[in-house]
Every structure is written in C-alpha cells, then in structure tokens.
Design a protein around this motif. Structure first.
Motif, mmCIF file in Angstrom:
data_model
loop_
_atom_site.group_PDB
_atom_site.id
_atom_site.type_symbol
_atom_site.label_atom_id
_atom_site.label_comp_id
_atom_site.label_asym_id
_atom_site.label_seq_id
_atom_site.Cartn_x
_atom_site.Cartn_y
_atom_site.Cartn_z
ATOM 1 N N PRO A 111 48.091 32.036 47.136
ATOM 2 C CA PRO A 111 49.396 32.610 46.778
ATOM 3 C C PRO A 111 50.572 31.951 47.498
ATOM 4 N N GLN A 121 55.370 34.779 38.286
ATOM 5 C CA GLN A 121 55.217 35.980 39.093
ATOM 6 C C GLN A 121 53.912 36.716 38.789
ATOM 7 N N GLY A 122 53.544 36.765 37.533
ATOM 8 C CA GLY A 122 52.320 37.459 37.167
ATOM 9 C C GLY A 122 51.058 36.667 37.425
ATOM 10 N N TYR A 124 50.103 35.176 40.406
ATOM 11 C CA TYR A 124 49.582 35.185 41.772
ATOM 12 C C TYR A 124 48.291 35.986 41.879
ATOM 13 N N PHE A 125 48.298 37.164 41.301
ATOM 14 C CA PHE A 125 47.104 38.014 41.370
ATOM 15 C C PHE A 125 45.926 37.338 40.697
ATOM 16 N N TRP A 126 46.150 36.742 39.527
ATOM 17 C CA TRP A 126 45.034 36.164 38.772
ATOM 18 C C TRP A 126 44.556 34.856 39.363
ATOM 19 N N VAL A 128 44.339 34.402 42.627
ATOM 20 C CA VAL A 128 43.458 34.887 43.689
ATOM 21 C C VAL A 128 42.138 35.388 43.107
ATOM 22 N N VAL A 129 42.216 36.154 42.024
ATOM 23 C CA VAL A 129 40.998 36.679 41.393
ATOM 24 C C VAL A 129 40.110 35.554 40.887
ATOM 25 N N SER A 130 40.697 34.591 40.198
ATOM 26 C CA SER A 130 39.897 33.504 39.636
ATOM 27 C C SER A 130 39.253 32.664 40.731
ATOM 28 N N GLY A 181 46.621 34.843 32.836
ATOM 29 C CA GLY A 181 47.187 35.923 33.637
ATOM 30 C C GLY A 181 48.658 35.727 33.905
#
Length: 218
Positions: A111, A121-122, A124-126, A128-130, A181
């Motif tokens: 991130p 912006q959307g 960052y989460f994905w 990390v998940v991927s 994502g």
C-alpha cells in the motif's frame, strides 16, 4: 518444525536474503517505473496493479536460491534428510520461512509503495488481498525450483528459467484481482482462481519438492 522454522528465519536475516533485500528491490521497481513511463497520473494509475505484482514476483525470485543453498553448503541438508521429520514437512517449513521473510513484508509494504504509482483509491485493499493470497504460491513454487537446482553451480539462472513460467498464472490472476478491485468491478472469479492456485501449490508441490530433493541427495 518450530525449531527448524526459527532457525531458517534467523539464517535468512543474517545472510542478507530476508526482509531487506526483497523490500529494497520492490522499492527500486516502484521508483524507477514512474521515471521510465513519465509522471502521468492516469497512466500510472492504470498500470499500478501490474507493476506492483511484477515487483513482488521478482523480489520473491531474488532469494529463492538461498532456500536450500546454505543447508547444502554446510551439510545440514543431509542431516535433515535423516531426521524424524518427513522431507515434505521440511520443504513446507522452508517455504513458510521464505514467505515470512519475503512475501509477508511485500504484502505489508505494497500500500505504501502504491502511492508512488498513483494506485486508485479502491485498489489498495485489493492489492493487499491479492498479494496475501498469491504470494504463498510464489514461495511454494519457488521452493520447488530451488529443490530442482540444489547443488548445481550457478543454478540461480536455471532456477529462474524454470520458475518464471510457473509464476505466470499467479501473476495474471493476482494483477487482475487488483485491477478489477481498483476499478470497482467484481473480483470473485480471478480471486477464486488465485486462491485455487495457492491452495493447489501448497497441497501438491511439497511432495514434488521432497521427491526431487531425495533424488538430488542420492
């Protein structure tokens, strides 16, 4: 297994092939890409998921030849082969140690480095998940490649040629999860494929790696 894991973590850090090397390479990639393609935010935002995944993949590749090299050089691998712990368990611990010292730091750093690439912006989460789902597959596949080339002089280049084609599905689906994502699209299909690759690699490749090690140690 806990004692072996602790030993491998200490060796990885002391040998310089642990946290610092992978993170430094990851940082260099994310810094050089904007310099090469230009400061256009729209372009960087579009390619950011793929660049982060390529950087993580190559950072994992850097330390693969160290997985069994130190044990082979000092003869520890022969002792491990005769230990009560099954060879499959030894391989699994080696892969786990590699992920903890290389894959996990990359997941946590992604991130922050995504900011340099103007990651949406959307996304960052994905990202990390991927990476959290996909990097275990990189470590397990890399352990298999390291087992194939253990004991070979200058086996690092050969290992890279063997492992990189096996990394392609993980790279494709991992980058696709991050891209979708970031764009607000559904990520279910590529995420399930990525998870399937990781679970399949963790379930099957330790047996293949153990068989290869037994052959190389004869």
């Amino acid at each position: 297994m806990i004692a072996l894991l602790t030993r491998d973590l200490r060796l990885a850090v002391r040998a310089g092939g642990g946290f610092g090397l992978g993170l430094a390479f990851f940082l260099i990639v994310t810094v050089l890409v904007p310099l090469g393609v230009g400061p256009e935010t729209a372009l960087l935002s579009k390619i950011a998921p793929g660049i982060l995944w390529i950087g993580a993949l190559l950072a994992c590749l850097l330390s693969l030849d160290r997985i069994f090299a130190l044990d082979f050089e000092d003869g520890s691998i022969d002792l491990l082969a005769t230990a009560p712990l099954p060879m499959e368990g030894i391989v699994t611990v080696k892969a786990l140690a590699h992920w903890l010292t290389t894959g996990l730091p990359l997941v946590l750093a992604a991130p922050a480095l995504g900011v340099l690439l103007s990651l949406p912006q959307g996304g960052y989460f994905w990202v990390v998940v991927s990476l959290a789902v996909g990097t275990p597959a990189l470590s397990v596949i890399g352990t298999f490649g390291a087992a194939l080339t253990v004991g070979l002089k200058r086996g690092g280049l050969l290992m890279s040629l063997l492992v990189l084609p096996l990394y392609v599905p993980t790279l494709v689906f991992g980058a696709e999860v991050a891209r979708r994502g970031g764009e607000g699209l559904t990520v279910q299909t590529p995420l399930l494929m990525l998870a399937g690759i990781s679970f399949g690699a963790v379930a099957l490749l330790p047996f293949a790696s153990a068989a290869v090690l037994r052959i190389n140690l004869r």
